[in-house]
Design an enzyme around this catalytic site. Structure first.
Site, mmCIF file in Angstrom:
data_model
loop_
_atom_site.group_PDB
_atom_site.id
_atom_site.type_symbol
_atom_site.label_atom_id
_atom_site.label_comp_id
_atom_site.label_asym_id
_atom_site.label_seq_id
_atom_site.Cartn_x
_atom_site.Cartn_y
_atom_site.Cartn_z
ATOM 1 N N CYS A 163 -31.166 -24.632 -44.677
ATOM 2 C CA CYS A 163 -32.323 -25.516 -44.789
ATOM 3 C C CYS A 163 -32.569 -26.362 -43.545
ATOM 4 O O CYS A 163 -33.562 -27.084 -43.473
ATOM 5 C CB CYS A 163 -32.159 -26.426 -45.998
ATOM 6 S SG CYS A 163 -31.714 -25.522 -47.497
ATOM 7 N N LYS A 333 -40.994 -33.243 -49.760
ATOM 8 C CA LYS A 333 -40.710 -32.227 -50.780
ATOM 9 C C LYS A 333 -41.240 -32.602 -52.154
ATOM 10 O O LYS A 333 -41.321 -31.750 -53.036
ATOM 11 C CB LYS A 333 -39.212 -31.940 -50.819
ATOM 12 C CG LYS A 333 -38.698 -31.252 -49.557
ATOM 13 C CD LYS A 333 -37.195 -31.016 -49.609
ATOM 14 C CE LYS A 333 -36.688 -30.350 -48.349
ATOM 15 N NZ LYS A 333 -36.801 -31.223 -47.152
ATOM 16 N N HIS A 338 -39.258 -27.411 -51.700
ATOM 17 C CA HIS A 338 -38.291 -27.179 -50.618
ATOM 18 C C HIS A 338 -38.581 -25.815 -49.983
ATOM 19 O O HIS A 338 -38.388 -24.780 -50.611
ATOM 20 C CB HIS A 338 -36.873 -27.217 -51.177
ATOM 21 C CG HIS A 338 -35.807 -27.318 -50.127
ATOM 22 N ND1 HIS A 338 -36.034 -27.036 -48.795
ATOM 23 C CD2 HIS A 338 -34.488 -27.673 -50.228
ATOM 24 C CE1 HIS A 338 -34.911 -27.197 -48.121
ATOM 25 N NE2 HIS A 338 -33.963 -27.589 -48.965
#
Length: 409
Positions: A163, A333, A338
């Site tokens: 991420c 988010k 996400h």
């Protein structure tokens, strides 16, 4: 050619493909409105039990032919579209193909094609598997396809730090410019993980929100009632140039990417250090790399996944870095979900737009602050801030922590 290895690096182009819209303006408008774009995923592959934030309304007519699009996983299509949009927005810089570079972040590669071809294999045997499958699913496909379309012959790298991938790609792009290994860099991230198998895996990991009865309220960064993240998809790319070079060609930079740092928790594959020490190290390093002090940061675009442990650890890190300064914090988010490997790049674009407008958008669904977090989360409506530097965070599975600092030019 400039000689300083610490030459200022400017952002001269923006490109975005997101669940909230497929231009940077669409992205900003959605963030400012503070409305989540999450929905219940429907269709033959979904039994009505998965949430997601899907890209809608993407027009690839001027970017990729219909034939070529059929030979790409969506993550590649998103990445190419964002990259070429950023290149156009910057005025199509880069006259020497060998001096132009691409750095694209991606966490998992071509999940859509991989899942589909696995079904073909299981049902009909190996002869049914598409021979292009390896080329369609390789994580570096977006960087390679962008290089092919632009004819750029410098480095075309792919970063995979889960991420944090999109943010790390921008940081590596900065390093290419600072070290004079490239003159123009397209950097960013792309991801498309809304497949039944991927969602099932993350669901079984207990990482995702279970609010299927109210999808638009499921992603709620730093809220006391958060229960997990909502998966999204998309891409974000920026064009990076040395600031003096950009000005010499008449470009109008959006911002300077002034600081970058990355750390590893070296702790656990899915859990952050509870005290946020690794994340704090990345923030402190990025601020120092920018030649600033924590008190110079006007606002923070937080990683803010909406998972209990990650939000708590990030809040601890923010307290460690900023002490009594308390810069306003927003979590994109809440609106976008996400975007995994694309998140860092898309949220950098959000931070740049926020900085330029002197306005921090609200954190969607942040309704009840958790006791003990002690950070200033912007919610309800946007907030005006002075013109100044902004910090954006991206943290990933495996303990990857990445922070970027942007400041006005």
């Amino acid at each position: 050619m400039h000689t300083s290895s610490r030459a200022a690096v400017a952002i001269t182009g923006l490109g975005a493909v997101t669940p909230a819209g497929c231009t940077p303006g669409d992205l900003w408008n959605a963030l400012r409105a503070g409305w989540s774009v999450a929905s219940l995923l429907t269709g033959p592959d979904f039994p009505g039990t998965h949430l997601g934030c899907r890209v809608r309304g993407l027009d690839t007519g001027n970017t990729v032919s219909a034939k070529d699009a059929r030979r790409m996983d969506p993550f590649v299509l998103y990445g190419i579209t964002a990259a070429l949009a950023a290149h156009r927005d910057a005025g199509a810089p880069g006259t020497d193909p060998g001096r132009n570079a691409i750095v694209m972040g991606n966490a998992v590669g071509g999940r859509h094609v991989s899942d589909r071809e696995s079904v073909h294999f299981a049902e009909s045997g190996p002869k049914r598997v598409n021979p292009l499958m390896p080329l369609m699913t390789m994580p570096n496909a977006a960087a390679a396809q962008t290089a092919i379309r632009l004819g750029w012959q410098g480095p075309a790298h792919t970063v995979a730090t889960t991420c944090a991938s999109g943010a790390d790609a921008v940081g590596y792009g900065m390093d290419l410019l600072r070290s004079h290994r490239a003159d123009v860099v397209i950097a960013g991230g792309c991801e498309a993980t809304l497949t039944p198998v991927t969602l099932a895996g993350f669901g079984n990991l207990n990482a995702m929100s279970g609010r299927t009865d109210e999808p638009e309220r499921a992603s709620r960064p730093f809220d006391a009632d958060r229960d997990g993240f909502v998966m999204g998809e998309g891409a974000g790319c920026v064009v990076l140039e040395r600031l003096d070079d950009a000005r010499a060609r008449g470009a109008r930079p959006y911002a300077e990417v002034a600081g970058y740092a990355a750390t590893s928790d070296a702790h656990h594959l899915s859990m952050p250090l509870p005290d946020g020490a690794g994340a704090a190290g990345a923030m402190q390093g990025a601020v120092a790399d920018a030649g600033l002090a924590p008190s110079d940061i006007v606002h923070v675009n937080a990683h803010g996944t909406s998972t209990p442990h990650n939000d708590r650890a990030e809040a601890a890190a923010l307290r460690k870095v900023f002490g009594e300064h308390h810069p306003p914090v927003t979590g994109s988010k809440g609106v976008l979900g996400h975007l995994i490997g694309a998140a860092g790049a898309v949220e950098l674009i959000a931070a740049v737009q926020s900085m330029r407008r002197c306005e921090v958008p609200p954190t969607a669904n942040h309704e009840r602050p958790e006791s003990g977090l002690e950070i200033d989360v912007v919610h309800g409506t946007s907030r005006s801030v002075p013109l100044g530097a902004a910090l954006t965070n991206s943290f990933g599975f495996g303990g990857h922590n990445t922070s970027l600092v942007v400041k006005p030019v």
